[in-house]
Design a protein around this motif. Structure first.
Motif, mmCIF file in Angstrom:
data_model
loop_
_atom_site.group_PDB
_atom_site.id
_atom_site.type_symbol
_atom_site.label_atom_id
_atom_site.label_comp_id
_atom_site.label_asym_id
_atom_site.label_seq_id
_atom_site.Cartn_x
_atom_site.Cartn_y
_atom_site.Cartn_z
ATOM 1 N N TYR A 16 78.886 77.618 14.083
ATOM 2 C CA TYR A 16 77.932 77.374 14.943
ATOM 3 C C TYR A 16 76.509 77.097 14.346
ATOM 4 O O TYR A 16 76.248 77.430 13.208
ATOM 5 C CB TYR A 16 77.819 78.572 15.950
ATOM 6 C CG TYR A 16 77.663 80.204 15.210
ATOM 7 C CD1 TYR A 16 76.245 80.488 14.897
ATOM 8 C CD2 TYR A 16 78.588 80.797 14.972
ATOM 9 C CE1 TYR A 16 76.023 81.808 14.423
ATOM 10 C CE2 TYR A 16 78.591 81.960 14.298
ATOM 11 C CZ TYR A 16 77.326 82.535 14.257
ATOM 12 O OH TYR A 16 77.207 83.721 13.422
ATOM 13 N N THR B 83 78.345 83.433 24.457
ATOM 14 C CA THR B 83 78.927 82.094 24.728
ATOM 15 C C THR B 83 80.404 81.953 24.853
ATOM 16 O O THR B 83 81.172 81.397 25.721
ATOM 17 C CB THR B 83 78.191 81.226 24.079
ATOM 18 O OG1 THR B 83 76.625 81.427 24.099
ATOM 19 C CG2 THR B 83 78.248 79.792 24.504
ATOM 20 N N LEU B 84 80.902 82.408 23.619
ATOM 21 C CA LEU B 84 82.451 82.237 23.449
ATOM 22 C C LEU B 84 83.092 83.103 24.203
ATOM 23 O O LEU B 84 84.200 82.645 24.684
ATOM 24 C CB LEU B 84 82.657 82.585 22.087
ATOM 25 C CG LEU B 84 83.920 82.136 21.261
ATOM 26 C CD1 LEU B 84 84.214 80.592 21.597
ATOM 27 C CD2 LEU B 84 84.129 82.379 20.087
ATOM 28 N N VAL C 234 83.740 81.436 27.690
ATOM 29 C CA VAL C 234 84.488 80.366 27.538
ATOM 30 C C VAL C 234 86.057 80.765 27.495
ATOM 31 O O VAL C 234 87.000 80.270 28.021
ATOM 32 C CB VAL C 234 84.374 79.222 26.565
ATOM 33 C CG1 VAL C 234 85.331 78.394 25.910
ATOM 34 C CG2 VAL C 234 83.069 78.362 26.581
ATOM 35 N N LEU D 170 82.977 74.615 25.435
ATOM 36 C CA LEU D 170 81.916 75.097 24.745
ATOM 37 C C LEU D 170 80.686 74.079 24.459
ATOM 38 O O LEU D 170 80.897 72.955 24.545
ATOM 39 C CB LEU D 170 82.381 75.575 23.051
ATOM 40 C CG LEU D 170 83.115 76.765 23.164
ATOM 41 C CD1 LEU D 170 83.865 76.827 21.842
ATOM 42 C CD2 LEU D 170 82.087 78.020 23.205
#
Length: 248
Positions: free
Chosen positions: A9, A29-30, A33, A82
């Motif tokens: 990242y 964020t991950l 998802v 993502l």
């Protein structure tokens, strides 16, 4: 089943890896998802924290899930969901006790310095205008291997139980027009690499002698060490694990 997920990242938009109450993180964020992909809340356990703005060209986290039938298809789905600044590279089945943080045996960071103003590197490298004595910087870097207590390079407010780390490699390397500091240890303290780089740059600029590094280390005082360099040029580059964690 337990899986290790390998990712990278760009940390510019994130407040580090770890979830924060009032700021966006890579972990958050991950996990969002993964929820979409697996249709169930799936907590991630990362290999460790990275500071706000720090990047990772190699990072690992683990999560538990029902068996994922087609790994390649799952990775493709994650990457399609993502944002552009996070990429998943691999997904590996590991044994149920495998831990992304506690099983890591080594971590390597790289810090990028440029000595000429470069419009294409200003977001991922630290610009130092004045001439640096790289030989002195490497002499100082090599002495770090003789010490284990690095409290002088740690943030003052931290919840660690020990400031001991075993550094196995520390060196400045010239790669074309970029000067890269590469350091490997069993663990790192918060802000440690950026504080080390800041101190070594002061030595390279002739502001302090190489011998001063010993005094800084034995002082165990963060105020004695150099200023922390910007996060934007720091990359977590490698994390090592024993093969025994794999689900054979």
């Amino acid at each position: 089943m337990r899986y290790f997920i390998e990712l990278a990242y760009n940390g510019k938009a994130y407040h580090g890896w770890q979830n924060q109450p009032n700021a966006i993180s890579v972990q958050e964020t991950l996990e969002k998802v993964l929820f979409i992909a697996l249709q169930v809340q799936t907590p991630l356990v990362g290999a460790g924290r990275t500071d706000a703005g720090v990047h990772a060209s190699e990072y690992f986290a683990h999560f538990d899930s029902e068996k994922i039938a087609v790994i390649d298809k799952f990775i493709y789905k994650l990457n399609s969901l993502l944002p552009d600044d996070i990429a998943v590279y691999d997904l590996v089945e590991v044994n149920d006790e495998a831990h992304a943080r506690f099983n890591a045996t080594g971590r390597s960071y790289e810090y990028y310095v440029v000595q000429q103003k470069d419009p294409f590197k200003f977001e991922t490298a630290h610009y130092v205008k004045n001439e640096l004595d790289v030989d002195k910087m490497n002499l100082a870097a090599s002495t770090l291997l003789n010490y284990t207590d690095f409290k002088c390079f740690s943030k003052s407010k931290t919840d660690v139980h020990t400031y001991n780390c075993k550094i196995s490699a520390a060196q400045w390397v010239k790669e074309k027009d970029v000067l890269v500091f590469k350091i490997t240890a069993d663990r790192f303290l918060r802000n440690m690499v950026r504080a080390i780089v800041g101190t070594l740059l002061e030595i390279g600029l002739g502001k302090i002698p190489v011998s001063r590094l010993h005094e800084i280390l034995v002082s165990r005082d963060r105020q004695e060490a150099g200023t922390s360099v910007p996060a934007k040029a720091l990359f977590l580059a490698k994390i090592e694990y024993p093969t025994s964690i794999l689900n054979k």
